[in-house]
Scaffold this active site. Sequence first.
Site, short mmCIF file in Angstrom:
data_model
loop_
_atom_site.label_atom_id
_atom_site.label_comp_id
_atom_site.label_asym_id
_atom_site.label_seq_id
_atom_site.Cartn_x
_atom_site.Cartn_y
_atom_site.Cartn_z
N GLU A 53 0.62 -1.44 0.00
CA GLU A 53 0.25 0.05 -0.04
C GLU A 53 0.20 1.32 0.38
O GLU A 53 0.29 2.31 -0.54
CB GLU A 53 -0.51 -0.10 1.63
CG GLU A 53 -2.41 -1.36 1.17
CD GLU A 53 -3.20 -0.67 -0.28
OE1 GLU A 53 -2.60 0.00 -0.50
OE2 GLU A 53 -3.51 -1.65 -0.27
N TYR A 136 -6.14 6.80 3.73
CA TYR A 136 -6.25 5.90 3.01
C TYR A 136 -5.24 4.59 3.39
O TYR A 136 -6.28 3.74 2.83
CB TYR A 136 -5.91 6.04 1.57
CG TYR A 136 -5.44 4.95 0.64
CD1 TYR A 136 -6.60 4.23 0.00
CD2 TYR A 136 -4.15 4.44 0.62
CE1 TYR A 136 -6.78 3.47 -0.57
CE2 TYR A 136 -4.20 3.44 -0.09
CZ TYR A 136 -4.83 2.33 -0.69
OH TYR A 136 -4.89 1.48 -1.40
N ASP A 154 -9.15 5.90 -2.22
CA ASP A 154 -8.31 6.71 -3.00
C ASP A 154 -8.60 7.98 -4.74
O ASP A 154 -9.73 7.32 -4.24
CB ASP A 154 -7.29 5.33 -3.36
CG ASP A 154 -7.90 4.94 -4.54
OD1 ASP A 154 -9.65 4.48 -4.65
OD2 ASP A 154 -7.52 4.00 -5.56
N CYS A 206 -14.18 0.97 -14.66
CA CYS A 206 -14.61 2.40 -14.21
C CYS A 206 -13.43 3.17 -14.63
O CYS A 206 -12.63 4.27 -13.86
CB CYS A 206 -15.18 2.79 -13.18
SG CYS A 206 -15.93 3.93 -12.88
N CYS A 213 -18.33 0.94 -19.33
CA CYS A 213 -19.49 1.17 -18.46
C CYS A 213 -20.26 -0.17 -19.20
O CYS A 213 -21.01 -0.93 -18.49
CB CYS A 213 -20.41 2.69 -19.22
SG CYS A 213 -19.87 4.04 -18.35
N CYS A 216 -19.93 -3.05 -17.47
CA CYS A 216 -19.61 -2.81 -15.46
C CYS A 216 -20.73 -3.16 -14.57
O CYS A 216 -21.60 -3.56 -15.33
CB CYS A 216 -19.76 -1.39 -15.14
SG CYS A 216 -19.09 -0.69 -14.23
N CYS A 222 -26.06 3.06 -12.16
CA CYS A 222 -25.28 4.03 -12.26
C CYS A 222 -25.92 5.49 -13.35
O CYS A 222 -26.07 5.36 -13.91
CB CYS A 222 -23.68 4.00 -13.54
SG CYS A 222 -22.55 5.39 -13.23
#
Length: 358
Positions: A53, A136, A154, A206, A213, A216, A222
Site C-alpha cells: 500500500e 487511505y 483513493d 471505470c 460501462c 460494468c 450508475c
Amino acid sequence: MRDTSPEDARTGDLPLILLDWYDSHARAMPWRVPPGARKAGQRPDAYRVWLSEVMLQQTTVATVRDYFRRFVTRWPDVTALAAAPDAEVMGEWAGLGYYARARNLLKCARVVAERHGGVFPADHAALLALPGIGPYTAAAVASIAFDLPFTVLDGNVERVMARLHDVHTPLPTAKPELMALAQALTPVTRPGDYAQAVMDLGATICTPRSPACGICPWRTPCAARRAGTAADLPRKLPKKAKPTRHGTLYLARRSDGAWLLETRPDTGLLGGMLGWPGSDWLDAAEDRPVGTPPIKADWQMLSGEVRHTFTHFHLMLSLRFAEVGMEAEPIRGAFLPSASFRPSDLPTVMRKAFDLLG
DNA sequence: AACCCGTGGTT
DNA sequence: TAACCAAGGGT
C-alpha cells in the site's frame, strides 16, 4: 449463484453485486490473497499489505510489482526491514519516487518492531498514528489485512463514486461528499475484498478516459451512465503550470574508479537519496546556475543535458565531468568505491546524468 | 488550506 | 509533445 439482476440495484445491494464480480474478476497480485482463498479463511500478511500500500501511493501496480518482490525477498518481515541500514533501503527504493515514503517506511518498521513487538496493530487508530500511514493506508491495511469495516478512498474510489452518484462538484472539494457516499456502501461482510473490488473496478472498467460501462457490474444503478456524463467525471480543479528550473551537476571519477557522490539531506526534494553534487536549481535563469565544484579538478563541460520533470517543475541540468587523482580531497560529498556503486541506487534524475556519460 | 513531493505509461 | 494520471502523506 447470487442474483445480480437490476432488482438488486433497486434494493440497494450494490456491495453484493460488486463482490460477486470481484469473485470472478479479481486481479492477481503478489501481495494479494484471492477471494477464493480468503473465503477459506486465509488472510494476507499485514506486513505485505502495508508495504504494497505504501508503494502503491500515487504509483501504478505495474511499477510496484518488481519493487515489492525485491523488498520482500530481501526483507521478509517487518523486523528484518527495521534492522536494515538506511542507505540500503533508500537504494532499493530508488526509482520509485516520493522518497519520503521510504524514509517513513523505515521509521514505521522500527516503531512496529520496537513498540508493537514486530506485529502490525489490528487497529485503525493505531495504524493511522504510524509514520507514512494516512487515512487511505490506515483504512486499506485495516480492511484488507484484518477485515475491519473501514472505507478506502483513493483516486479509483473517488472516480467510481463520482460516477455512480453523478457528482459534479470538482475535486478536491468533493472529497468529503465522496467519502460519505463510499462509506454508505461499505459492507460489514468482506470489507477487505470489497475495498479491493472497488479499486479493481476503477482500475479495469471505470477507468479515467474511456470507461467500459457496457460490462460494468454497476452499469444499471450508475447515475452518470444514465446521464451520459461518466467520461467527464470526476471534475477536477485546473492545475498550476510547471516552471522550468536550471542547474549544474558535477560528476567526478577518481583514478581507482570511485565516484564522488553525496547523500542528500533527508528533507526536501530527493531527501535521503544518493546524488551528484551540484548547484542550486533556480527558475528561468538567464545564466544557468553553476555553483561551486565539489572538488578541485579540470572540469570539462558535457554537451548533453539532463531533462527531467518532477511533480511541480521541469528541470534542465548541464553536466561537468572530471577525472581526479587519488590524492584529491572533496570539498563536498565522498568517494564511493566502484565496487559498492550501483547506478540503480540513484534516483532517476541522477541516474539520467550517469547514463549520459555513456 | 495550500503546497511540496517522483516517476513512467498513456493519450 | 504536452498533459494527464496512478492504491496519498506530511507539513
